[in-house]
Design a protein around this motif. Structure first.
Motif, PDB file in Angstrom:
ATOM      1  N   THR A 210       0.854  -1.191   0.000  1.00 36.93           N
ATOM      2  CA  THR A 210       0.000   0.000   0.000  1.00 36.93           C
ATOM      3  C   THR A 210       0.885   1.233   0.000  1.00 36.93           C
ATOM      4  O   THR A 210       2.018   1.217   0.484  1.00 36.93           O
ATOM      5  CB  THR A 210      -0.902   0.026   1.238  1.00 36.93           C
ATOM      6  N   TYR A 211       0.353   2.301  -0.564  1.00 36.59           N
ATOM      7  CA  TYR A 211       1.068   3.576  -0.653  1.00 36.59           C
ATOM      8  C   TYR A 211       0.112   4.681  -0.206  1.00 36.59           C
ATOM      9  O   TYR A 211      -1.104   4.539  -0.334  1.00 36.59           O
ATOM     10  CB  TYR A 211       1.466   3.866  -2.094  1.00 36.59           C
ATOM     11  N   PRO A 212       0.651   5.817   0.246  1.00 34.06           N
ATOM     12  CA  PRO A 212      -0.234   6.963   0.450  1.00 34.06           C
ATOM     13  C   PRO A 212      -0.764   7.402  -0.916  1.00 34.06           C
ATOM     14  O   PRO A 212       0.021   7.530  -1.858  1.00 34.06           O
ATOM     15  CB  PRO A 212       0.686   8.016   1.078  1.00 34.06           C
ATOM     16  N   PRO A 213      -2.069   7.607  -1.053  1.00 31.73           N
ATOM     17  CA  PRO A 213      -2.637   7.832  -2.384  1.00 31.73           C
ATOM     18  C   PRO A 213      -2.458   9.252  -2.890  1.00 31.73           C
ATOM     19  O   PRO A 213      -2.671   9.511  -4.086  1.00 31.73           O
ATOM     20  CB  PRO A 213      -4.114   7.515  -2.190  1.00 31.73           C
ATOM     21  N   GLY A 214      -2.085  10.189  -2.002  1.00 28.79           N
ATOM     22  CA  GLY A 214      -1.919  11.566  -2.477  1.00 28.79           C
ATOM     23  C   GLY A 214      -3.215  12.095  -3.044  1.00 28.79           C
ATOM     24  O   GLY A 214      -4.315  11.681  -2.655  1.00 28.79           O
ATOM     25  N   SER A 215      -3.068  12.984  -4.028  1.00 28.32           N
ATOM     26  CA  SER A 215      -4.227  13.715  -4.523  1.00 28.32           C
ATOM     27  C   SER A 215      -5.260  12.842  -5.215  1.00 28.32           C
ATOM     28  O   SER A 215      -6.385  13.262  -5.433  1.00 28.32           O
ATOM     29  CB  SER A 215      -3.773  14.804  -5.482  1.00 28.32           C
ATOM     30  N   THR A 216      -4.895  11.616  -5.609  1.00 28.52           N
ATOM     31  CA  THR A 216      -5.912  10.772  -6.244  1.00 28.52           C
ATOM     32  C   THR A 216      -7.038  10.497  -5.263  1.00 28.52           C
ATOM     33  O   THR A 216      -8.161  10.228  -5.659  1.00 28.52           O
ATOM     34  CB  THR A 216      -5.328   9.428  -6.720  1.00 28.52           C
ATOM     35  N   PHE A 217      -6.727  10.625  -3.967  1.00 30.98           N
ATOM     36  CA  PHE A 217      -7.758  10.363  -2.957  1.00 30.98           C
ATOM     37  C   PHE A 217      -8.827  11.453  -2.962  1.00 30.98           C
ATOM     38  O   PHE A 217      -9.918  11.279  -2.425  1.00 30.98           O
ATOM     39  CB  PHE A 217      -7.107  10.251  -1.575  1.00 30.98           C
TER      40      PHE A 217
ATOM     41  N   GLN B  32      -3.609   4.473   3.286  1.00 31.44           N
ATOM     42  CA  GLN B  32      -2.748   3.508   2.613  1.00 31.44           C
ATOM     43  C   GLN B  32      -3.581   2.771   1.595  1.00 31.44           C
ATOM     44  O   GLN B  32      -4.576   2.151   1.946  1.00 31.44           O
ATOM     45  CB  GLN B  32      -2.154   2.510   3.627  1.00 31.44           C
ATOM     46  N   MET B  33      -3.210   2.880   0.328  1.00 28.42           N
ATOM     47  CA  MET B  33      -4.012   2.277  -0.727  1.00 28.42           C
ATOM     48  C   MET B  33      -3.158   1.358  -1.593  1.00 28.42           C
ATOM     49  O   MET B  33      -2.033   1.708  -1.955  1.00 28.42           O
ATOM     50  CB  MET B  33      -4.581   3.367  -1.644  1.00 28.42           C
ATOM     51  N   THR B  34      -3.748   0.239  -1.979  1.00 24.75           N
ATOM     52  CA  THR B  34      -3.087  -0.561  -3.007  1.00 24.75           C
ATOM     53  C   THR B  34      -3.467   0.052  -4.341  1.00 24.75           C
ATOM     54  O   THR B  34      -4.540   0.640  -4.479  1.00 24.75           O
ATOM     55  CB  THR B  34      -3.592  -2.017  -2.984  1.00 24.75           C
ATOM     56  N   PRO B  35      -2.596  -0.078  -5.330  1.00 27.73           N
ATOM     57  CA  PRO B  35      -2.964   0.396  -6.663  1.00 27.73           C
ATOM     58  C   PRO B  35      -4.278  -0.217  -7.142  1.00 27.73           C
ATOM     59  O   PRO B  35      -5.076   0.458  -7.790  1.00 27.73           O
ATOM     60  CB  PRO B  35      -1.777  -0.038  -7.524  1.00 27.73           C
ATOM     61  N   LEU B  36      -4.531  -1.490  -6.789  1.00 24.30           N
ATOM     62  CA  LEU B  36      -5.783  -2.118  -7.202  1.00 24.30           C
ATOM     63  C   LEU B  36      -6.973  -1.359  -6.615  1.00 24.30           C
ATOM     64  O   LEU B  36      -7.968  -1.111  -7.294  1.00 24.30           O
ATOM     65  CB  LEU B  36      -5.836  -3.581  -6.741  1.00 24.30           C
ATOM     66  N   GLN B  37      -6.852  -0.965  -5.350  1.00 17.46           N
ATOM     67  CA  GLN B  37      -7.946  -0.250  -4.707  1.00 17.46           C
ATOM     68  C   GLN B  37      -8.212   1.073  -5.420  1.00 17.46           C
ATOM     69  O   GLN B  37      -9.357   1.448  -5.651  1.00 17.46           O
ATOM     70  CB  GLN B  37      -7.613  -0.017  -3.230  1.00 17.46           C
ATOM     71  N   MET B  38      -7.158   1.760  -5.809  1.00 17.85           N
ATOM     72  CA  MET B  38      -7.358   3.033  -6.502  1.00 17.85           C
ATOM     73  C   MET B  38      -7.964   2.806  -7.886  1.00 17.85           C
ATOM     74  O   MET B  38      -8.754   3.613  -8.372  1.00 17.85           O
ATOM     75  CB  MET B  38      -6.042   3.819  -6.604  1.00 17.85           C
ATOM     76  N   ALA B  39      -7.631   1.684  -8.512  1.00 18.77           N
ATOM     77  CA  ALA B  39      -8.254   1.363  -9.798  1.00 18.77           C
ATOM     78  C   ALA B  39      -9.744   1.109  -9.593  1.00 18.77           C
ATOM     79  O   ALA B  39     -10.575   1.476 -10.424  1.00 18.77           O
ATOM     80  CB  ALA B  39      -7.590   0.133 -10.419  1.00 18.77           C
ATOM     81  N   MET B  40     -10.089   0.506  -8.434  1.00 21.18           N
ATOM     82  CA  MET B  40     -11.498   0.263  -8.142  1.00 21.18           C
ATOM     83  C   MET B  40     -12.238   1.588  -7.925  1.00 21.18           C
ATOM     84  O   MET B  40     -13.418   1.711  -8.270  1.00 21.18           O
ATOM     85  CB  MET B  40     -11.633  -0.620  -6.898  1.00 21.18           C
ATOM     86  N   VAL B  41     -11.561   2.576  -7.334  1.00 26.78           N
ATOM     87  CA  VAL B  41     -12.176   3.886  -7.149  1.00 26.78           C
ATOM     88  C   VAL B  41     -12.501   4.488  -8.514  1.00 26.78           C
ATOM     89  O   VAL B  41     -13.634   4.929  -8.776  1.00 26.78           O
ATOM     90  CB  VAL B  41     -11.239   4.821  -6.342  1.00 26.78           C
ATOM     91  N   ALA B  42     -11.520   4.462  -9.420  1.00 21.31           N
ATOM     92  CA  ALA B  42     -11.743   5.008 -10.758  1.00 21.31           C
ATOM     93  C   ALA B  42     -12.841   4.234 -11.466  1.00 21.31           C
ATOM     94  O   ALA B  42     -13.736   4.816 -12.105  1.00 21.31           O
ATOM     95  CB  ALA B  42     -10.448   4.950 -11.558  1.00 21.31           C
ATOM     96  N   ALA B  43     -12.803   2.904 -11.337  1.00 23.44           N
ATOM     97  CA  ALA B  43     -13.792   2.065 -12.012  1.00 23.44           C
ATOM     98  C   ALA B  43     -15.185   2.319 -11.456  1.00 23.44           C
ATOM     99  O   ALA B  43     -16.176   2.283 -12.194  1.00 23.44           O
ATOM    100  CB  ALA B  43     -13.410   0.588 -11.868  1.00 23.44           C
ATOM    101  N   GLY B  44     -15.267   2.580 -10.147  1.00 25.43           N
ATOM    102  CA  GLY B  44     -16.566   2.851  -9.530  1.00 25.43           C
ATOM    103  C   GLY B  44     -17.195   4.105 -10.110  1.00 25.43           C
ATOM    104  O   GLY B  44     -18.383   4.140 -10.426  1.00 25.43           O
ATOM    105  N   VAL B  45     -16.394   5.155 -10.269  1.00 30.00           N
ATOM    106  CA  VAL B  45     -16.902   6.387 -10.876  1.00 30.00           C
ATOM    107  C   VAL B  45     -17.312   6.098 -12.319  1.00 30.00           C
ATOM    108  O   VAL B  45     -18.385   6.501 -12.776  1.00 30.00           O
ATOM    109  CB  VAL B  45     -15.828   7.496 -10.829  1.00 30.00           C
ATOM    110  N   ALA B  46     -16.468   5.348 -13.019  1.00 31.15           N
ATOM    111  CA  ALA B  46     -16.722   5.063 -14.423  1.00 31.15           C
ATOM    112  C   ALA B  46     -18.015   4.270 -14.599  1.00 31.15           C
ATOM    113  O   ALA B  46     -18.772   4.497 -15.532  1.00 31.15           O
ATOM    114  CB  ALA B  46     -15.545   4.274 -15.015  1.00 31.15           C
ATOM    115  N   ASN B  47     -18.271   3.332 -13.681  1.00 30.54           N
ATOM    116  CA  ASN B  47     -19.421   2.437 -13.809  1.00 30.54           C
ATOM    117  C   ASN B  47     -20.650   3.023 -13.100  1.00 30.54           C
ATOM    118  O   ASN B  47     -21.381   2.299 -12.439  1.00 30.54           O
ATOM    119  CB  ASN B  47     -19.064   1.060 -13.248  1.00 30.54           C
TER     120      ASN B  47
END
Lengths: 485, 458
Positions: free
Chosen positions: A214-221, A341-356
């Motif tokens: 996991t990484y700090p997500p920064g502004s993507t959050f 703390q976010m995994t890259p997969l989790q952040m992809a799910m955030v983007a995908a959630g908005v997209a879907n």
């Protein structure tokens, strides 16, 4: 002399009886113990006795077992493009296996109860049982584009691409990576040595950064913070005004929260869309403090953050927004800079959630499992994980994220003729180390086919790494690969 | 012990056709196993299949013809049973040779089988009446002793794997003990027939056992000493135990005295304890027997690894076995000789081993039946002794490799690779066949009804 002879005959019968009893005891009763004895190298041979199933992605073979022609180790495992797919396929070592090789081991080696019927047919027809083939959701073009873009410049990082409508993982890359071929040889000592070397490497090539770190997500959050804000009040929209001071006073501390590079954000009162486009910190800090920890945590949970552990089928490390502290901490967390703390997969799910349209699908890697004759064993059934926001909120957020790419910090992600939505992130790390560069995105905005999240680790891309310059172009190449451009 | 029979004795059937059919069956099973090995390993029927088939079939047909001509009344089961065991042994050795197991050579074993069949035939042709052997009692004893001692002699003796049981002959080595045991058995039979009345005399009575007279202890003590000598000088535990045990069994058959068995067991235990105290390797075998899974013993040279590898192989076989050519019997050290039994156990499983033990048991049973049907004490003793020798040898080696008793090296009769054992065992079978022919041959019938003429049977 006949009576002693008969007794001798009886003694002989007794001796044979004892031998027979003992053989029964050994081969029926004690067999299990002896078979599992660690000094019994037959376990080791048995691993190479069956033709293990293939791991494929569409028509591309990622892993297969080929006959060696040697009678001791009948089959050997090969990974034609090992490094590109290593974080997904894993490897098949003499004493262990990893990732898909591990998660689907019983199907690949044919021992699963689901293959019972196949095995029975094989037993009667006298054919050697083969393992089942596992087909993945991976899009080889996207995977290869991502691997190429990430690895070429010697960066460290990870990328995950998801199909928003289903949750199918289209690409999952982690660099630096390893070659699974030498780890899959039928040579315990050699493999252990190669493994030790990889395990001691400080670049951690064995780590799948996309799901295991996991990484700090920064502004993507800020996408999460914005979603929570929009959900809190239906009347809010991209053009709603919000205060955007140069510095935000953090209560009970002497510190302030500045914008990136201490710059001003517009003229101090901006639209929500502008705040996201320019990634101003102060408005989001304020939003977080106004909504409170519970509302933020609830919104995060709706994206799957801090929820049940995901298995894709490999277990995914837990993401979290951190424990509740004070208001100052909450303001920092709202811009992804505190204990998030976010995994890259989790952040992809955030983007995908908005997209879907606000619905987060459960991510998965295995598309289909079929036995050696093509008979279906299991097929993926896309599942909803949660609803992160209303359709209306999703539409508003989508509009703002498209603006980020078209007008804001992520112009490097633009694809001619396609509406790309995205959000950059430049996560400060502790001390004075260079930041992590993040980018989350999806495209095409009106009918999303792919959502991508990627991180380029601190220090590996120069001191001035930023989501916009470092990460966005890589995401673009992956989206282009999926969209066929 | 004579049984008067008023009715004419019914003629036992020769059953020659049944024997031929069973012999063919044994050869067919063997060839099937051959094909199986080839198909499992290379996916095709072995190229040497025809040669092997014709050779084995040819040898056995020749053996059958000699038997039919020179011992027509012989037991019909003995030859097919031996053929089956010999054939399966050949297949196992061929299978091990295919994966380059150390020392495995199916061609060599086939050659020895051929010589074995020749010796079988020669024995049947030359030895028309086995009672001639009774006249050679002491000669046989002397030959047996010389053969037993020969490996110790300088120049011709040879030391292999720590056991001094070989002599050099042109083209290889020979294990004279294998032939010595036959000669010694002939000697024991002849000697015991002559002295059994004396040896059966009761001495003191202790509790409920009639002890023999002290002065009659000579023969048993001498044999005991001989066995100890083999053990000490040649480090050959197996042969030592084999000879002594068989002697005790024959002594018991000859005298009907249980006390001899008890004395024998006491002497054996004494000898074993003594050997354990003097020799590290005897002590080591005992430790391995008690605790083969001990990790320390496992890694020690001469420790339990070999035994454990055999047990691992058997466990891998389980109930049905992996199938010929599909296991890894080459993992067992010495799978071609002492450890061929676990190798079979891996590939044919419990089912195969039970069948194999049953075949051995049947063979022993046919031998003992011959002994019971025999009409003179020498034949009874010799047939009984040879049958017991087979059973005892199987018990010692199979029990050893399956950890039922401490492991002592011996070959598995007719299976293990090795010329000396195979040749001497074929001679042993020829002797049994010869004696069964005599035992089953109908007693002289009256040419015409002579009224109350009685046929005596001893």
């Amino acid at each position: 002399m006949n009576s002693p002879l008969k007794r001798v005959a009886l003694a002989c019968m007794l001796m044979f009886g004892l031998l027979m009893l003992n053989v029964n005891y050994l081969q029926a009763v004690r067999a299990e113990d002896l078979r599992s004895d660690s000094r019994n190298v037959r376990n080791f041979y048995d691993r190479y006795e069956v033709q293990r199933g293939r791991i494929t992605a569409g028509n591309k073979v990622l892993a297969e077992s080929v006959e060696t022609g040697d009678n001791t180790f009948k089959y050997s495992r090969r990974y034609p493009e090992g490094k590109v797919y290593a974080p997904i396929t894993g490897f098949f070592a003499p004493e262990s296996e990893r990732d898909i090789e591990r998660a689907k081991n019983d199907l690949l080696d044919g021992s699963s109860a689901d293959l019972l019927i196949r095995r029975s047919i094989d037993l009667f027809s006298g054919t050697q049982t083969k393992g089942a083939n596992v087909d993945l959701t991976i899009n080889p073009k996207a995977q290869e584009a991502a691997y190429k873009a990430l690895s070429e410049s010697g960066k460290k990082g990870a990328l995950v691409a998801i199909e928003p409508k289903t949750g199918a993982i289209l690409a999952m890359v982690s660099v630096p990576t390893y070659d699974p071929n030498p780890l899959s040889k039928a040579d315990k000592a050699g493999v252990n040595k190669a493994y030790e070397k990889l395990a001691e490497d400080e670049d951690q090539p064995l780590l799948n950064r996309a799901i295991e770190r996991t990484y700090p997500p920064g502004s993507t959050f800020k996408v999460v913070t914005m979603a929570a804000y929009l959900e809190s009040d239906d009347t809010l929209g991209p053009q709603s005004q919000i205060d955007a001071p140069t510095r935000l006073d953090l209560p009970n501390t002497t510190a302030d929260l500045p914008n990136h590079g201490n710059s001003a954000c517009g003229n101090g009162r901006v639209t929500l869309s502008y705040a996201l486009e320019k990634s101003c910190n102060t408005p989001f800090g304020k939003i977080g403090m106004d909504l409170g920890y519970d509302a933020m945590k609830e919104q995060a949970a709706k994206f799957g953050i801090g929820g049940e552990q995901l298995e894709i089928p490999m277990p995914v490390s837990a993401s979290s927004i951190g424990e509740e502290e004070d208001q100052a901490a909450l303001a920092q967390a709202s811009i992804g800079q505190r204990n998030n703390q976010m995994t890259p997969l989790q952040m992809a799910m955030v983007a995908a959630g908005v997209a879907n349209n606000g619905v987060v699908m459960k991510p998965y890697l295995v598309n289909k499992v079929a036995d050696a004759e093509g008979g279906e064993v299991e097929t993926a059934d896309p599942e909803e994980l949660s609803t992160a926001m209303s359709e209306e909120t999703a539409a508003k957020l989508k509009e703002m994220m498209v603006n980020v790419v078209n007008l804001g910090t992520a112009s490097a992600a633009q694809i001619p003729g396609v509406a790309v939505a995205g959000k950059t992130g430049t996560a400060e790390t502790s001390g004075n180390r260079a930041p992590h560069a993040w980018f989350v995105s999806f495209a095409p905005a009106e009918d999303p086919k792919v959502a991508v999240a990627l991180i380029v680790e601190s220090g590996s891309a120069g001191d001035d790494a930023s989501g916009g310059q470092t990460a966005a172009p890589i995401a673009r190449s992956v989206m282009e690969a999926v969209l066929g451009r | 012990m004579s049984t008067p029979s008023v009715e004419p004795v019914p003629l036992p059937a020769k059953r020659r056709l049944a024997q031929l059919a069973m012999l063919a069956f044994a050869v067919v099973i063997t060839l099937g196993a051959y094909a199986n090995v080839g198909l499992a390993i290379d996916g095709q029927i072995p190229s040497g299949m025809l040669t092997y088939g014709l050779s084995l079939g040819g040898f056995m047909l020749a053996a059958y013809l000699v038997l039919a001509k020179f011992a027509p009344w012989a037991d019909p089961l003995i030859l097919p049973l031996v053929t089956l065991i010999n054939g399966l042994g050949l297949v196992m050795i061929y299978r091990l040779e295919e994966v380059k197991a150390f020392g495995a050579s199916a061609n060599q074993q086939l050659l020895y089988t051929a010589i074995g069949v020749v010796l079988f035939a020669v024995t049947l042709v030359v030895l028309r009446d086995h009672r001639a052997l009774q006249r050679l009692t002491y000669t046989a004893g002397a030959i047996g002793l010389v053969l037993l001692i020969s490996p110790l002699l300088p120049f011709i003796g040879e030391d292999i794997n720590g056991a001094r049981i070989w002599i050099k002959v042109p083209g290889g080595q020979l294990q004279p003990a294998e032939f010595a045991k036959l000669a010694l058995l002939v000697f024991f039979a002849g000697y015991l027939v002559a002295k059994r009345d004396v040896l059966a005399l009761a001495g003191r009575r202790l509790l409920f056992i009639d002890l023999p007279r002290a002065r009659d202890l000579g023969p048993i003590l001498i044999t005991w000493g001989l066995s100890l000598g083999v053990l000490i000088l040649q480090k050959d535990l197996g042969s030592s135990l084999l000879i002594f045990g068989t002697f005790i069994a024959m002594l018991y058959i000859a005298t009907q005295r249980t006390s001899w068995v008890l004395i024998g067991i006491l002497l054996f235990v004494g000898g074993a304890v003594l050997a354990g105290l003097i020799f590290d390797h005897v002590q080591a075998r005992w430790e391995v027997y008690l605790n083969p899974e001990d990790p320390e013993l496992f890694v020690k040279t001469g420790g339990s690894e070999q035994l454990m590898q055999g047990l691992f192989a058997m466990s891998e076989g389980g109930v049905l076995g992996t199938g010929f050519g599909q296991g890894h019997p080459e993992r067992i050290p010495l799978a071609i000789s002492d450890f061929i039994f676990p190798a079979i156990g891996e590939e044919l499983g419990l089912t195969g081993l039970m069948a194999l033990l049953m075949v051995y048991a049947l063979l022993v049973e046919r031998g003992l039946r011959t002994s019971i049907a025999a009409r003179d004490p020498f034949t009874k003793l010799l047939a009984g002794g040879l049958s017991f020798l087979l059973a005892w040898q199987i018990f010692i080696i199979v029990g050893g490799v399956t950890n039922l008793i401490p492991l002592t090296g011996l070959v598995t009769p007719f299976m293990s690779q090795g010329g000396s054992a195979l040749l001497s065992n074929w001679i042993l079978i020829a002797l049994l066949v010869r004696m069964s022919d005599a035992a089953r041959r109908p007693a002289p019938q009256a040419i015409q009804d002579e009224g109350m003429t009685q046929v005596f049977q001893r």
